[in-house]
Write a protein that holds these residues in place. Structure first.
Motif, PDB file in Angstrom:
ATOM      1  N   LEU A  40      10.988 -42.838  62.961  1.00 59.55           N
ATOM      2  CA  LEU A  40      12.249 -42.430  62.671  1.00 59.55           C
ATOM      3  C   LEU A  40      13.080 -43.750  61.909  1.00 59.55           C
ATOM      4  O   LEU A  40      11.725 -44.853  61.629  1.00 59.55           O
ATOM      5  CB  LEU A  40      14.110 -42.887  63.678  1.00 59.55           C
ATOM      6  N   GLN A  78      18.041 -38.619  64.327  1.00 57.96           N
ATOM      7  CA  GLN A  78      18.904 -39.523  65.245  1.00 57.96           C
ATOM      8  C   GLN A  78      19.148 -39.012  66.672  1.00 57.96           C
ATOM      9  O   GLN A  78      18.758 -39.142  68.246  1.00 57.96           O
ATOM     10  CB  GLN A  78      19.050 -40.728  64.951  1.00 57.96           C
ATOM     11  N   VAL A  82      17.347 -45.486  68.689  1.00 55.05           N
ATOM     12  CA  VAL A  82      18.203 -44.774  68.093  1.00 55.05           C
ATOM     13  C   VAL A  82      19.040 -45.849  67.658  1.00 55.05           C
ATOM     14  O   VAL A  82      19.577 -46.389  68.183  1.00 55.05           O
ATOM     15  CB  VAL A  82      18.606 -43.976  68.794  1.00 55.05           C
TER      16      VAL A  82
END
Length: 234
Positions: free
Chosen positions: A38, A197, A225
């Protein structure tokens, strides 16, 4: 004896024109697991995947898939057999039909019943009717579905997928996640870079948040996240 890791990255660094875009990145991907990367644009997600795929030589560090260490700048057919890479912009030949793409991949990687498997994958994505068409004429979503189908056609032990949800409709997203689960259930593994996400907890076992080429946080997806700002998600 301990089974080898699906992927091992140690001290991975990359510098462009004096600018460091990866700073000593280290992580492991276990067999039968999915690791999600991410981060915002420019965080190093795509560079990491390209380096693991062997299409971008790192400035420093090592990458191994299973027991095979990548040697930058060399042709390693066995290493490339083990990985299937889908960049953020699907790379498809301009003058080959989808069927010809499949025949090329099945022949190169000795896929049994390659054409039947390709048609099954395309059918699951709902695009088997374009098997004899040229992907250059496709929409972004159709190209993405085609690229993903071709990736799953390969007998790779490690999938490297950059922004898999880009351009996909609801059917495409569902099918991608089904295929991903099937591959890891069979002992494969995946490294997925995504802005999405909100979806990560549905498919990843581990997540790493990157910022300016370094690990900001790593751990369970639920704990990672939200550490970085999410982009607009499909």
């Amino acid at each position: 004896m301990t089974a080898p890791l699906a992927c091992s990255v140690r001290g991975l660094a990359k510098t462009y024109d004096g600018r460091r875009v990866l700073s000593g990145l280290s992580f492991d991907v276990q067999p039968g697991a999915v690791l999600a990367l991410l981060g915002e644009n420019g965080s190093g997600k795509s560079t990491t995947l390209a380096a693991v795929a062997g299409v971008l030589d790192p400035t420093e560090g090592t990458v191994a898939v299973g027991d095979l260490v990548l040697v930058p700048g060399t042709d390693q057919p066995e290493y490339r057999r083990r990985v299937a890479y889908v960049p953020d912009e699907p790379l498809l030949f301009a003058d080959l039909t989808v069927r010809q793409h499949g025949a090329f991949i099945a022949g190169a990687w000795e896929v049994p019943d390659g054409e039947a498997l390709l048609l099954d994958l395309l059918g699951r994505f709902g695009i088997d009717q374009v098997v004899d068409d040229i992907p250059a004429t496709f929409s972004r979503g159709m190209r993405q579905k085609t690229a993903l189908a071709l990736a799953f056609l390969r007998p790779a032990t490690l999938l490297l997928i950059d922004e898999p949800f880009a351009g996909l409709d609801a059917v495409g997203r569902t099918v991608f996640l089904e295929l991903l689960r099937e591959r890891v259930a069979a002992g494969g593994a995946a490294l997925v870079a995504t802005h999405a996400q909100a979806r990560v907890e549905h498919f990843a076992d581990v997540a790493i948040a990157l910022q300016e080429g370094s690990v900001l946080k790593a751990g369970r997806p639920a704990d990672v996240v939200g550490v970085v700002n999410p982009a607009d998600e499909p």
